[in-house]
Design a protein around this motif. Structure first.
Motif, mmCIF file in Angstrom:
data_model
loop_
_atom_site.group_PDB
_atom_site.id
_atom_site.type_symbol
_atom_site.label_atom_id
_atom_site.label_comp_id
_atom_site.label_asym_id
_atom_site.label_seq_id
_atom_site.Cartn_x
_atom_site.Cartn_y
_atom_site.Cartn_z
ATOM 1 N N ARG A 23 34.588 45.008 41.797
ATOM 2 C CA ARG A 23 34.242 46.355 41.355
ATOM 3 C C ARG A 23 34.806 46.664 39.974
ATOM 4 N N LEU A 24 35.968 46.097 39.666
ATOM 5 C CA LEU A 24 36.628 46.377 38.395
ATOM 6 C C LEU A 24 36.083 45.547 37.241
ATOM 7 N N SER A 25 35.434 44.450 37.564
ATOM 8 C CA SER A 25 35.036 43.481 36.542
ATOM 9 C C SER A 25 34.314 44.070 35.330
ATOM 10 N N PRO A 26 33.350 44.976 35.487
ATOM 11 C CA PRO A 26 32.660 45.499 34.297
ATOM 12 C C PRO A 26 33.507 46.460 33.468
ATOM 13 N N HIS A 27 34.650 46.887 33.984
ATOM 14 C CA HIS A 27 35.391 47.980 33.367
ATOM 15 C C HIS A 27 36.750 47.577 32.806
ATOM 16 N N ALA A 28 37.216 46.369 33.071
ATOM 17 C CA ALA A 28 38.573 46.000 32.674
ATOM 18 C C ALA A 28 38.690 44.482 32.542
ATOM 19 N N ARG A 29 39.828 44.056 32.024
ATOM 20 C CA ARG A 29 40.133 42.618 31.960
ATOM 21 C C ARG A 29 40.832 42.252 33.270
ATOM 22 N N VAL A 30 40.105 41.603 34.140
ATOM 23 C CA VAL A 30 40.593 41.362 35.498
ATOM 24 C C VAL A 30 41.013 39.910 35.665
ATOM 25 N N THR A 31 42.222 39.718 36.169
ATOM 26 C CA THR A 31 42.716 38.395 36.545
ATOM 27 C C THR A 31 42.933 38.381 38.048
ATOM 28 N N LEU A 32 42.336 37.426 38.723
ATOM 29 C CA LEU A 32 42.458 37.287 40.181
ATOM 30 C C LEU A 32 43.350 36.089 40.470
ATOM 31 N N LEU A 33 44.448 36.322 41.154
ATOM 32 C CA LEU A 33 45.404 35.265 41.478
ATOM 33 C C LEU A 33 45.356 34.982 42.967
ATOM 34 N N ASP A 34 45.028 33.742 43.315
ATOM 35 C CA ASP A 34 44.951 33.363 44.728
ATOM 36 C C ASP A 34 45.132 31.852 44.820
ATOM 37 N N PRO A 35 45.888 31.377 45.817
ATOM 38 C CA PRO A 35 46.176 29.939 45.885
ATOM 39 C C PRO A 35 45.029 29.074 46.369
ATOM 40 N N VAL A 36 44.015 29.664 46.972
ATOM 41 C CA VAL A 36 42.870 28.879 47.452
ATOM 42 C C VAL A 36 41.614 29.340 46.736
ATOM 43 N N GLY A 37 40.607 28.505 46.761
ATOM 44 C CA GLY A 37 39.393 28.803 46.012
ATOM 45 C C GLY A 37 38.270 29.349 46.839
ATOM 46 N N HIS A 38 38.589 30.021 47.946
ATOM 47 C CA HIS A 38 37.516 30.538 48.776
ATOM 48 C C HIS A 38 37.954 31.804 49.513
ATOM 49 N N LEU A 39 36.962 32.578 49.922
ATOM 50 C CA LEU A 39 37.172 33.736 50.789
ATOM 51 C C LEU A 39 36.971 33.289 52.234
ATOM 52 N N THR A 74 44.238 29.741 40.092
ATOM 53 C CA THR A 74 44.600 29.174 41.386
ATOM 54 C C THR A 74 46.107 28.993 41.418
ATOM 55 N N GLY A 75 46.767 29.833 42.137
ATOM 56 C CA GLY A 75 48.218 29.779 42.212
ATOM 57 C C GLY A 75 48.729 30.849 43.157
ATOM 58 N N ARG A 76 50.026 30.816 43.373
ATOM 59 C CA ARG A 76 50.661 31.761 44.294
ATOM 60 C C ARG A 76 51.667 32.617 43.521
ATOM 61 N N ALA A 77 51.657 33.911 43.743
ATOM 62 C CA ALA A 77 52.631 34.792 43.114
ATOM 63 C C ALA A 77 53.994 34.556 43.754
ATOM 64 N N VAL A 78 54.989 34.290 42.924
ATOM 65 C CA VAL A 78 56.336 34.033 43.452
ATOM 66 C C VAL A 78 57.336 35.088 42.999
ATOM 67 N N ALA A 79 56.988 35.869 41.985
ATOM 68 C CA ALA A 79 57.895 36.918 41.525
ATOM 69 C C ALA A 79 57.090 38.047 40.904
ATOM 70 N N THR A 88 54.777 36.404 38.114
ATOM 71 C CA THR A 88 55.030 34.996 37.830
ATOM 72 C C THR A 88 54.449 34.153 38.954
ATOM 73 N N THR A 89 53.755 33.079 38.592
ATOM 74 C CA THR A 89 53.111 32.220 39.582
ATOM 75 C C THR A 89 53.946 30.983 39.849
ATOM 76 N N ASP A 90 53.578 30.247 40.892
ATOM 77 C CA ASP A 90 54.294 29.031 41.242
ATOM 78 C C ASP A 90 54.074 27.910 40.232
#
Length: 359
Positions: A23-39, A74-79, A88-90
């Protein structure tokens, strides 16, 4: 600050996090952080345990993100540093944000001794174990997750496995008496032995060859607690009516990790969309929008041919109106399918999502 200049970091690509990012993509600079590549369709994990291919419930993020401006790391938030507004990511990457969407969800709460347990999250391993049957299977937890798991496995493996459902409380305490009666009848007809008032703290005391732990869910709030975000009495992030952290309002909390609402995709999907609406409004110099969580239904699958659709009030308390049998199974399947369809709509036409019923 101009709307398009906002730096938004979304941690977690489940139902709520991915919806917010799209939803935010057209309106902002969006970074999605997630350790896996799928929903992963978590609401279908009991089907995976019964043999449905895992690939059918895990949808590559590339399919949703292909035509967006979202950057996926593709990464995990650690801090999390709310003062510096960084994650900060792993992998050592440091992501800066103006607004953060915390969408790390929840997981099954495990007892201290968990060596011989299976959960919904380990559904593929549970499936492999059941193929090695016959034996005795105990599902611990009489809430909606445990009921769906017990029914699905009894229907699929009932010839080889004796299935018990153990609960410390009444079966499905959140549904009406009429709905509970249907659950008892259907589970019993599938061969499930229901044992209420049976509190289990040590899985080693369960007389079974395999134990599925569905007793409760715990929010993934360790990262938030370490960063000093205020938690509520449920161990979830304390939020205001706009789903912002009460201690750090630049952080929005989507899905199971915050608030007091029932953990469900029914709440998570609209919440992700509504949080995006608030962030877009802030980018336009307006204030965030209060979005109370309200409910319409509780839907429970009972194998592939039966189910329960329980009508509820906005506060999730049950009405006396229920739908059962094959019609309920059909409604449940349509609702499950609608989650991915709505996410696909958000990828193609994010502005249309708020016009969708329930959003």
């Amino acid at each position: 600050m101009e709307q398009t200049q906002q730096r938004i970091v979304v941690i977690g690509a489940g139902y709520s996090g991915l919806m917010a990012a799209l939803r935010l993509s057209p309106h902002a600079r969006v970074t999605l952080l997630d350790p896996v590549g799928h929903l992963t369709e978590r609401i279908r994990l009991h089907e995976v345990a019964a043999g449905r291919p895992e690939s059918e419930v895990a949808h590559p993020l590339t399919g949703f993100l292909r035509h967006t401006r979202i950057t996926h790391h593709t990464g995990r938030a650690v801090a999390l540093d709310p003062t510096a507004r960084t994650v900060t990511t792993d992998t050592g990457r440091v992501l800066s944000y103006d607004r953060l969407v915390y969408a790390l969800g929840s997981t099954t709460r495990l007892p201290d001794r968990a060596e011989r347990l299976f959960t919904a999250e380990s559904a593929p391993s549970l499936h492999k174990r059941l193929l090695d049957g016959p034996g005795r299977l105990a599902v611990v937890g009489g809430g909606l997750t445990g009921i769906e798991m017990a029914a699905e496995l009894a229907e699929r493996y009932g010839r080889d496995w004796q299935v018990r459902l153990l609960t410390s409380d009444t079966l499905a305490p959140g549904v009406s008496a009429k709905g509970r009666a249907h659950l008892r009848t259907t589970l019993t007809s599938l061969g499930v032995r229901i044992e209420e008032g049976h509190r289990i703290t040590d899985p080693d005391t369960v007389d079974a060859d395999a134990v599925v732990w569905s007793a409760s869910m715990v929010p993934n709030t360790g990262l938030a607690a370490d960063a000093g975000l205020a938690l509520n009495s449920h161990g979830r992030i304390d939020v205001d009516a706009a789903h912002r952290s009460v201690s750090h309002p630049e952080i929005y909390v989507a899905g199971d990790a915050g608030g007091t609402h029932r953990m469900s995709c029914q709440a998570a999907l609209p919440m992700g969309s509504r949080i995006a609406t608030s962030i877009i409004a802030e980018g336009r110099g307006k204030g965030p929008v209060a979005h109370p969580v309200s409910y319409v239904l509780q839907c429970i699958s009972l194998g592939r041919r039966d189910g329960l659709v329980q009508s509820v009030r906005s506060d999730d308390s049950p009405r006396n109106l229920v739908l059962t049998g094959r019609p309920a199974a059909f409604v449940k399947e349509q609702i499950c399918a609608s989650t991915v369809k709505t996410m696909s709509l958000a990828a193609r036409r994010p502005g249309a999502v708020p016009l969708t019923p329930g959003f």
